[in-house]
Design a protein around this motif. Structure first.
Motif: not given
Length: 228
Positions: A11-12, A15-19, A40-41, A82-84
């Protein structure tokens, strides 16, 4: 817990990509990534910097103002929402779930630490456990919950936890998808008792994450909810 062959969801956020690693062989639904967390994010991301709105015309500006606010996620699972939201400015946030899901959550927090640049706070929480709820030091400005309504017997503890953790002027950010007709009916019946309910129009969701089955709601406490 084995993640080696598990599918990865990315999920971007700006400008940050979460994995996120899933453990689809687990017996617990919390070790999979469910669509509502993504929806939601991306809704929040869209309306924090809406290109189509002139100044003062963003209908969600107040509801999504995370500056100096506290948040808590219920049933955080792999930690997507939560991270998003942390990357979108909700910097004081606690991620909670039941004990069997904690290894998946902590695995994904470690996996995404380079993107998050810190360790986010976690806490074990069973919604019916009053001692655990008090230990979280409520109230919170935001209670986040995505795809948590799927068992009828869990609905009442969930609603009580949401209401008890939320500040009087706070907002529940709810990602919702119908999973069980019985749980669905009871959840919304109880929500009517405690919360003012605002359903986000589908054309206000992020266009790439406007899944037909997934909805976003903003819930705010009714003035008399504590006396219900």
């Amino acid at each position: 817990m084995k993640f080696t062959d598990s599918p990865v969801i990315e999920l971007s956020v700006n400008d940050t990509r979460l994995s996120f690693h899933q453990d689809n062989g687990s017996m617990h639904v919390g070790t999979s990534v469910w669509p509502c967390s993504l929806v939601l994010v991306k809704f929040v991301e869209r309306w924090q910097t809406p290109p189509e709105c002139a100044a003062g015309e963003n209908p969600y500006a107040d509801a999504l103002n995370f500056s100096s606010k506290r948040g808590i996620e219920l049933g955080t699972g792999c930690g997507v929402a939560a991270m998003g939201l942390y990357l979108l400015g909700l910097r004081d946030i606690v991620l909670t779930d039941i004990a069997p899901v904690m290894p998946a959550l902590k695995h994904n927090l470690k996996r995404n630490k380079p993107a998050l640049k810190k360790n986010l706070k976690t806490s074990q929480l069973y919604w019916e456990n009053e001692q655990q709820l008090r230990s979280l030091n409520p109230p919170f400005d935001y209670v986040i919950a995505t795809d948590v309504v799927y068992i009828e017997k869990a609905v009442a503890p969930l609603i009580r936890a949401m209401e008890g953790l939320l500040a009087d002027d706070g907002v529940v950010l709810l990602g919702y998808q119908l999973r069980s007709p019985e749980a669905h009916e009871l959840f919304w019946e109880m929500c009517e008792e405690f919360f003012q309910i605002q359903k986000i129009p589908h054309d206000h969701l992020h266009p790439e994450y406007a899944y037909e089955e997934s909805d976003v709601y903003l819930l705010r406490k009714k003035k008399n909810s504590r006396n219900s």
